[in-house]
Motif scaffolding. Structure first.
Motif, short mmCIF file in Angstrom:
data_model
loop_
_atom_site.label_atom_id
_atom_site.label_comp_id
_atom_site.label_asym_id
_atom_site.label_seq_id
_atom_site.Cartn_x
_atom_site.Cartn_y
_atom_site.Cartn_z
N PHE A 158 0.81 -1.21 0.00
CA PHE A 158 0.00 0.00 0.00
C PHE A 158 0.85 1.26 0.00
O PHE A 158 0.45 2.28 -0.55
CB PHE A 158 -0.93 0.01 1.21
CG PHE A 158 -1.84 1.20 1.24
CD1 PHE A 158 -2.58 1.58 0.12
CD2 PHE A 158 -1.97 1.96 2.39
CE1 PHE A 158 -3.42 2.67 0.15
CE2 PHE A 158 -2.81 3.06 2.42
CZ PHE A 158 -3.54 3.42 1.30
N LEU A 159 2.00 1.21 0.64
CA LEU A 159 2.84 2.41 0.70
C LEU A 159 3.21 2.87 -0.70
O LEU A 159 3.16 4.07 -1.00
CB LEU A 159 4.12 2.12 1.51
CG LEU A 159 5.07 3.32 1.69
CD1 LEU A 159 4.34 4.46 2.38
CD2 LEU A 159 6.29 2.90 2.49
N GLU A 160 3.53 1.92 -1.56
CA GLU A 160 3.86 2.27 -2.94
C GLU A 160 2.64 2.87 -3.64
O GLU A 160 2.75 3.89 -4.32
CB GLU A 160 4.33 1.02 -3.69
CG GLU A 160 4.78 1.31 -5.11
CD GLU A 160 5.29 0.07 -5.82
OE1 GLU A 160 5.56 0.15 -7.03
OE2 GLU A 160 5.43 -0.99 -5.15
N THR A 161 1.49 2.26 -3.44
CA THR A 161 0.24 2.77 -4.02
C THR A 161 -0.07 4.16 -3.49
O THR A 161 -0.46 5.06 -4.23
CB THR A 161 -0.92 1.82 -3.66
OG1 THR A 161 -0.69 0.57 -4.28
CG2 THR A 161 -2.25 2.38 -4.13
N LEU A 162 0.09 4.32 -2.19
CA LEU A 162 -0.25 5.58 -1.53
C LEU A 162 0.62 6.72 -2.03
O LEU A 162 0.11 7.82 -2.33
CB LEU A 162 -0.07 5.40 -0.02
CG LEU A 162 -0.67 6.46 0.91
CD1 LEU A 162 -2.17 6.52 0.73
CD2 LEU A 162 -0.33 6.13 2.35
N LEU A 163 1.90 6.48 -2.14
CA LEU A 163 2.81 7.53 -2.58
C LEU A 163 2.48 7.98 -4.01
O LEU A 163 2.42 9.17 -4.30
CB LEU A 163 4.25 7.05 -2.50
CG LEU A 163 4.79 6.79 -1.08
CD1 LEU A 163 6.15 6.13 -1.14
CD2 LEU A 163 4.84 8.08 -0.28
N LYS A 164 2.21 7.02 -4.88
CA LYS A 164 1.88 7.36 -6.27
C LYS A 164 0.54 8.10 -6.34
O LYS A 164 0.41 9.12 -7.03
CB LYS A 164 1.81 6.09 -7.12
CG LYS A 164 3.16 5.44 -7.38
CD LYS A 164 2.99 4.18 -8.21
CE LYS A 164 4.33 3.51 -8.47
NZ LYS A 164 4.17 2.24 -9.23
N GLU A 195 -12.33 5.48 -0.85
CA GLU A 195 -12.52 6.00 0.51
C GLU A 195 -11.43 7.00 0.88
O GLU A 195 -11.68 8.02 1.54
CB GLU A 195 -12.55 4.85 1.52
CG GLU A 195 -13.74 3.92 1.38
CD GLU A 195 -13.53 2.86 0.32
OE1 GLU A 195 -14.51 2.19 -0.03
OE2 GLU A 195 -12.38 2.72 -0.16
N LEU A 196 -10.18 6.73 0.45
CA LEU A 196 -9.10 7.66 0.76
C LEU A 196 -9.19 8.91 -0.09
O LEU A 196 -8.85 10.01 0.38
CB LEU A 196 -7.75 6.97 0.55
CG LEU A 196 -7.43 5.82 1.51
CD1 LEU A 196 -5.98 5.38 1.35
CD2 LEU A 196 -7.69 6.21 2.95
N THR A 197 -9.66 8.77 -1.33
CA THR A 197 -9.89 9.96 -2.16
C THR A 197 -10.92 10.85 -1.49
O THR A 197 -10.76 12.09 -1.44
CB THR A 197 -10.38 9.55 -3.56
OG1 THR A 197 -9.38 8.73 -4.18
CG2 THR A 197 -10.62 10.77 -4.43
N GLU A 198 -11.98 10.25 -0.95
CA GLU A 198 -13.03 11.02 -0.27
C GLU A 198 -12.47 11.69 0.98
O GLU A 198 -12.81 12.84 1.29
CB GLU A 198 -14.20 10.10 0.09
CG GLU A 198 -15.02 9.68 -1.13
CD GLU A 198 -16.16 8.74 -0.77
OE1 GLU A 198 -17.24 8.89 -1.35
OE2 GLU A 198 -15.96 7.86 0.08
N GLU A 199 -11.61 10.98 1.74
CA GLU A 199 -11.02 11.58 2.93
C GLU A 199 -10.15 12.78 2.57
O GLU A 199 -10.20 13.83 3.23
CB GLU A 199 -10.19 10.55 3.69
CG GLU A 199 -11.02 9.56 4.49
CD GLU A 199 -10.17 8.73 5.44
OE1 GLU A 199 -9.03 9.14 5.72
OE2 GLU A 199 -10.65 7.69 5.89
#
Length: 605
Positions: A369-375, A412-416
């Motif tokens: 997820f860290l890789e996904t999150l950073l991108k 959900e993170l986009t909404e946050e």
């Protein structure tokens, strides 16, 4: 009072009242596609509330781990949790309203047990609706025990009706117990159940009088039962005079580990406190899911999706606190999970037994997820200046879907992120784009069989019976190391997970299919006996590895006699009377489910 003390006192009290202690069950219910997780203490007991005899008797008590995902977005405030523990006692056609209420009252107020002053207690009862009358019987019992009329509230269905756990099943009116935490009433109508916050619910006695069927009708049950529930976290909070579940000793260790990792003192900043609470809850829930004997792995479907969402939301809030690496390979969740495992392994030894799996899965998902999150966050930051120019402050669903589809960034993170910048996301537009690509389903099959096995419908019972035949065939063809890891049944198919290290060959699949159909053609009788677990194993019965069984269990045999049988397993049922009633068995697909676990999808025609 600590959680361990409350748990022990509760079990001790009800054992003194003739209740047999039974084992709490898995967080992942078998053969009930109406829910992803066990949502209440009564969930595993539904077949017995509907009329089956329980091997342990008519009076039962236990503690049960549960997960409820409906409030997942509210976690972060002082009270909401996704994972919690439920204490419960049951009467299966034994005592009813008067007996349940009197025992509840004694446990709450007796100095030998919780010792709560009676003036601190208030209750609610069902007001009545439609064909179901007002519960004057319960109110009369409370009055006889000393609860005055002004602390008894009569409330409607949305407040004082419980169940079913899924879309169908046992349900009925309830009577709830409240603890008064205020200094003076909010007004003349301030009674238990008031939304002012001065009354906090601590216990619920549910009177199972009805069964809700697939048509939404409430059918009176022939055998009246009692199901009660007391949340450990909330009750410990109240007994210790705390204002938040996160301020109790239950969360002290895990909260301390987060504070240490973040170099932050809890209580210093409201937003950072929220992140600490989210990590505490989500990591606790994730560890219990991963430590369950029927554990799922993070994925994009069903329970695995919920698990992935919990882990990833915890990771993101860790980064908001300044913990968690900026590069791939740095993790922070698993060291904190170690603290949780050490704390909870007493009442839940499966956490210690599966410690390695918990740590490995958390590490893998966090790194991924860290890789996904950073991108995703970098791409979002590029989009932000133009998004803020929109006077309506609404991010298009198509753009949100692009972040998901291209970068794997969860909606959900986009909404946050949008909320943090004063914006919203057009969720309807996102859902439309999402549906077109036919990618992700959080709820599983759209055509689920309502109630699964819980209403004992014939198609569900046929499929459940077939899982026994399949299990035996797999062990015969692939070896005795094969063990069932879970199953799921809908109106149109069965899904069966089993331990096996390699894909099955077409020849192996054909042999398994032929064995099952041969057992069906033999029209073998299916019988049930109640015996001890040791006796069951000695007779050749298979018991699921990691499952918690009672001292007395049900054993289902498919064969001509106790010694001449095709299959013999410890199981709660229900089953068909003969194998010949099942129809033709066809395996549609065999695939990987998770590391070391294969999945078969099959149908009966």
């Amino acid at each position: 009072m600590t959680a361990n003390e409350l748990r022990s006192k509760y079990i001790e009290f009800f054992k003194s009242k003739g209740h047999a202690q039974i084992q709490g069950k898995s967080l992942l219910p078998d053969n009930d596609p109406t829910v992803l997780f066990t949502t209440a203490g009564m969930h595993p007991l539904v077949p017995y509330l509907l009329g089956q005899d329980h091997p342990a008797g008519k009076r039962l008590v236990d503690y049960q781990k549960v997960i409820r995902t409906g409030d997942i977005d509210s976690v972060g405030d002082p009270s909401h949790l996704t994972f919690f523990e439920m204490l419960g006692n049951w009467s299966l056609g034994d005592y009813f309203k008067e007996g349940a209420i009197k025992m509840s009252f004694e446990f709450l107020t007796s100095k030998e047990w919780l010792g709560i002053p009676i003036e601190k207690l208030g209750v609610t009862v069902f007001k009545g609706e439609g064909d179901v009358p007002q519960d004057d019987e319960s109110a009369a019992v409370w009055k006889s025990l000393g609860i005055p009329e002004n602390r008894i509230a009569y409330l409607p269905r949305e407040d004082n009706w419980w169940g079913p756990a899924g879309t169908t099943g046992p349900c009925g009116p309830d009577s709830e117990m409240f603890y008064y935490v205020g200094d003076k009433p909010c007004g003349p109508d301030c009674k238990p159940g008031c939304s002012c916050g001065k009354w906090l619910e601590i216990w619920n006695d549910v009177f199972m009088q009805y069964n809700k069927d697939a048509d939404g009708k409430y059918i009176p049950l022939a055998r009246k039962c009692v199901d009660t529930g007391m949340g450990i976290e909330r009750t410990v909070t109240i007994l210790n005079g705390k204002s938040s579940v996160y301020d109790t000793e239950i969360f002290a260790s895990i909260r301390g580990a987060i504070e240490k990792a973040a170099a932050y003192t809890y209580g210093s900043d409201s937003e950072k406190d929220k992140s600490v609470r989210i990590i505490s809850d989500h990591l606790r829930a994730s560890s219990f899911i991963l430590g369950d004997p029927k554990a799922v792995s993070p994925s994009n479907v069903g329970a695995g999706y919920v698990l992935r969402r919990l882990i990833r939301r915890a990771v993101r809030h860790g980064r908001k606190l300044g913990i968690g690496g900026e590069t791939e390979g740095t993790v922070f969740l698993s060291p904190i999970a170690q603290v949780l495992i050490d704390q909870m392994k007493g009442p839940y030894p499966e956490l210690e037994e599966n410690r390695g799996r918990i740590i490995e899965e958390l590490d893998n998902e966090e790194k991924k997820f860290l890789e996904t999150l950073l991108k995703g966050e970098k791409e979002y930051e590029k989009l932000l200046p133009n998004l803020l120019k929109d006077p309506k402050k609404v991010m298009s669903g198509r753009l949100a879907f692009k972040l998901y589809d291209t970068y794997g960034f969860p909606i959900e993170l986009t909404e946050e992120l949008a909320v943090e910048h004063g914006m919203t996301v057009n969720r309807e537009e996102f859902d439309e784009a999402f549906k077109k690509h036919q990618e992700l389903s959080r709820a599983g099959s759209e055509q689920i069989f309502k109630g699964g096995l819980q209403d004992h419908s014939e198609i569900a019972t046929k499929y459940h019976t077939a899982t026994h035949l399949l299990h035996k065939a797999l062990r015969t063809v692939l070896g005795d190391q094969v063990a069932q890891k879970g199953s799921n049944i809908t109106a149109e198919r069965m899904r069966f997970d089993f331990s096996h290290g390699a894909p099955m060959t077409q020849e192996e699949i054909r042999k398994v299919e032929d064995m099952v159909n041969d057992a069906i053609k033999q029209d073998l009788p299916i019988t049930m006996e109640v015996m001890s677990l040791d006796e069951a194993k000695a007779s050749g019965a298979i018991a699921l590895f990691g499952e918690k069984y009672e001292s007395q269990v049900k054993v289902y045999t498919m064969g001509r006699s106790a010694t001449d049988f095709y299959s013999k397993e410890v199981c709660g049922g229900p089953h068909m009377e003969r194998t010949g009633l099942l129809g033709k068995f066809t395996i549609q697909k065999e695939q990987s489910s998770s590391a070391g676990v294969r999945r078969i999808r099959a149908v009966l025609e």
